[in-house]
Scaffold this active site. Structure first.
Site, PDB file in Angstrom:
ATOM      1  N   ASP A  95       0.866  -1.184   0.000  1.00 45.51           N
ATOM      2  CA  ASP A  95       0.000   0.000   0.000  1.00 45.51           C
ATOM      3  C   ASP A  95       0.901   1.232   0.000  1.00 45.51           C
ATOM      4  OD1 ASP A  95      -1.856   2.141   0.875  1.00 45.51           O
ATOM      5  OD2 ASP A  95      -3.226   0.478   1.248  1.00 45.51           O
ATOM      6  N   ILE A  96       0.657   2.177  -0.913  1.00 52.19           N
ATOM      7  CA  ILE A  96       1.546   3.345  -1.003  1.00 52.19           C
ATOM      8  C   ILE A  96       1.191   4.442   0.010  1.00 52.19           C
ATOM      9  CG2 ILE A  96       2.308   3.000  -3.385  1.00 52.19           C
ATOM     10  CD1 ILE A  96       0.208   5.113  -4.217  1.00 52.19           C
ATOM     11  N   GLN A 143     -14.979   1.210   1.571  1.00 52.38           N
ATOM     12  CA  GLN A 143     -14.160   0.827   0.411  1.00 52.38           C
ATOM     13  C   GLN A 143     -13.960   2.019  -0.527  1.00 52.38           C
ATOM     14  OE1 GLN A 143     -15.807  -2.405  -1.940  1.00 52.38           O
ATOM     15  NE2 GLN A 143     -13.842  -2.812  -2.947  1.00 52.38           N
ATOM     16  N   GLU A 144     -12.707   2.168  -1.000  1.00 51.58           N
ATOM     17  CA  GLU A 144     -12.384   3.253  -1.932  1.00 51.58           C
ATOM     18  C   GLU A 144     -11.941   2.726  -3.295  1.00 51.58           C
ATOM     19  OE1 GLU A 144      -9.525   5.688   0.101  1.00 51.58           O
ATOM     20  OE2 GLU A 144     -11.046   6.534   1.431  1.00 51.58           O
ATOM     21  N   HIS A 200      -9.812  -6.540  -2.013  1.00 53.26           N
ATOM     22  CA  HIS A 200      -8.482  -6.553  -1.408  1.00 53.26           C
ATOM     23  C   HIS A 200      -8.580  -6.690   0.097  1.00 53.26           C
ATOM     24  CE1 HIS A 200      -9.743  -2.312  -1.710  1.00 53.26           C
ATOM     25  NE2 HIS A 200      -9.068  -2.100  -0.600  1.00 53.26           N
ATOM     26  N   PHE A 201      -7.573  -7.350   0.639  1.00 54.53           N
ATOM     27  CA  PHE A 201      -7.380  -7.452   2.083  1.00 54.53           C
ATOM     28  C   PHE A 201      -6.115  -6.681   2.441  1.00 54.53           C
ATOM     29  CE2 PHE A 201     -10.310 -10.612   3.917  1.00 54.53           C
ATOM     30  CZ  PHE A 201     -10.931 -11.059   2.762  1.00 54.53           C
ATOM     31  N   HIS A 202      -6.213  -5.835   3.462  1.00 56.67           N
ATOM     32  CA  HIS A 202      -5.051  -5.137   4.018  1.00 56.67           C
ATOM     33  C   HIS A 202      -4.397  -6.033   5.064  1.00 56.67           C
ATOM     34  CE1 HIS A 202      -6.420  -0.951   2.750  1.00 56.67           C
ATOM     35  NE2 HIS A 202      -7.566  -1.620   2.678  1.00 56.67           N
TER      36      HIS A 202
HETATM   37  P1  AMP Z   1      -9.925   0.768   0.657  1.00 55.82           P
HETATM   38  O1  AMP Z   1     -10.639   0.556  -0.657  1.00 55.82           O
HETATM   39  O2  AMP Z   1     -10.672   1.663   1.588  1.00 55.82           O
HETATM   40  O3  AMP Z   1      -9.517  -0.519   1.308  1.00 55.82           O
HETATM   41  O4  AMP Z   1      -8.610   1.600   0.383  1.00 55.82           O
HETATM   42  C1  AMP Z   1      -7.806   1.413  -0.759  1.00 55.82           C
HETATM   43  C2  AMP Z   1      -6.364   1.353  -0.359  1.00 55.82           C
HETATM   44  O5  AMP Z   1      -5.615   1.366  -1.567  1.00 55.82           O
HETATM   45  C3  AMP Z   1      -5.837   2.505   0.496  1.00 55.82           C
HETATM   46  O6  AMP Z   1      -5.202   1.982   1.659  1.00 55.82           O
HETATM   47  C4  AMP Z   1      -4.843   3.230  -0.409  1.00 55.82           C
HETATM   48  O7  AMP Z   1      -3.754   3.754   0.289  1.00 55.82           O
HETATM   49  C5  AMP Z   1      -4.444   2.123  -1.362  1.00 55.82           C
HETATM   50  N1  AMP Z   1      -3.979   2.564  -2.669  1.00 55.82           N
HETATM   51  C6  AMP Z   1      -4.541   3.471  -3.493  1.00 55.82           C
HETATM   52  N2  AMP Z   1      -3.844   3.598  -4.639  1.00 55.82           N
HETATM   53  C7  AMP Z   1      -2.814   2.725  -4.542  1.00 55.82           C
HETATM   54  C8  AMP Z   1      -1.728   2.358  -5.402  1.00 55.82           C
HETATM   55  N3  AMP Z   1      -1.571   2.933  -6.601  1.00 55.82           N
HETATM   56  N4  AMP Z   1      -0.855   1.429  -4.983  1.00 55.82           N
HETATM   57  C9  AMP Z   1      -0.994   0.843  -3.785  1.00 55.82           C
HETATM   58  N5  AMP Z   1      -1.996   1.130  -2.915  1.00 55.82           N
HETATM   59  C10 AMP Z   1      -2.885   2.065  -3.296  1.00 55.82           C
END
Ligand code: AMP
Length: 139
Positions: free
Chosen positions: A34-35, A97-98, A103-105
């Protein structure tokens, strides 16, 4: 349910259209950093096939993703000498979710150390080193 949009950022990573710090991949899944890391070693596991989240994923997608989550979580725990691991997973906007590709963190956690606030860009050199450290700790 809203249809899968193949222009989401993780689909672009899968197609190699934008870069990522890869930790691990197999035939069905990819793990990359994650960036905007909320912990040192914060990484993401995704299926290589399309689905928005847990709500529309097939059982096969979930099974392959969870196998990779377990594998990488153990490696991250070892690499960071962590006391534990936090998993996060969000479904649809109301669920937090964004990015709309499942995806799983994975977060290595240390006792008494809080996660950082979301949305802060990380140091790319450190993220690269962390990816290498987790990859080196894989079985
Ligand atoms: P969420 O959908 O809420 O789980 O969040 C999306 C995650 O993707 C966030 O933690 C962001 O920091 C991460 N993210 C967004 N763009 C990128 C990218 N280009 N590379 C890696 N991680 C990303």
């Amino acid at each position: 349910m809203t249809a899968y949009d193949d222009q989401n950022i993780f689909a672009k990573i899968l197609r190699g259209e934008i870069p990522s710090f890869k930790v691990y991949e197999d035939d069905d899944t990819l793990c990359f950093m994650d960036i905007m890391p909320r912990t040192d070693g914060h990484c993401l596991v995704i299926p290589k096939t399309p689905c928005r989240n847990v709500l529309d994923a097939t059982d096969a997608q979930l099974a392959s993703v969870m196998a990779t989550v377990k594998k990488v979580a153990n490696a991250a725990k070892a690499a960071f000498e962590a006391d534990g691991i936090t998993l996060q997973q969000f479904n649809e906007t109301a669920g937090g979710q964004e990015v709309f590709h499942l995806h799983f963190h994975i977060h290595p956690r240390h006792t008494g150390v809080a996660m950082r606030a979301p949305g802060q860009m990380g140091d790319m050199d450190a993220i690269k080193r962390h990816a290498e450290a987790i990859a080196a700790a894989l079985d």
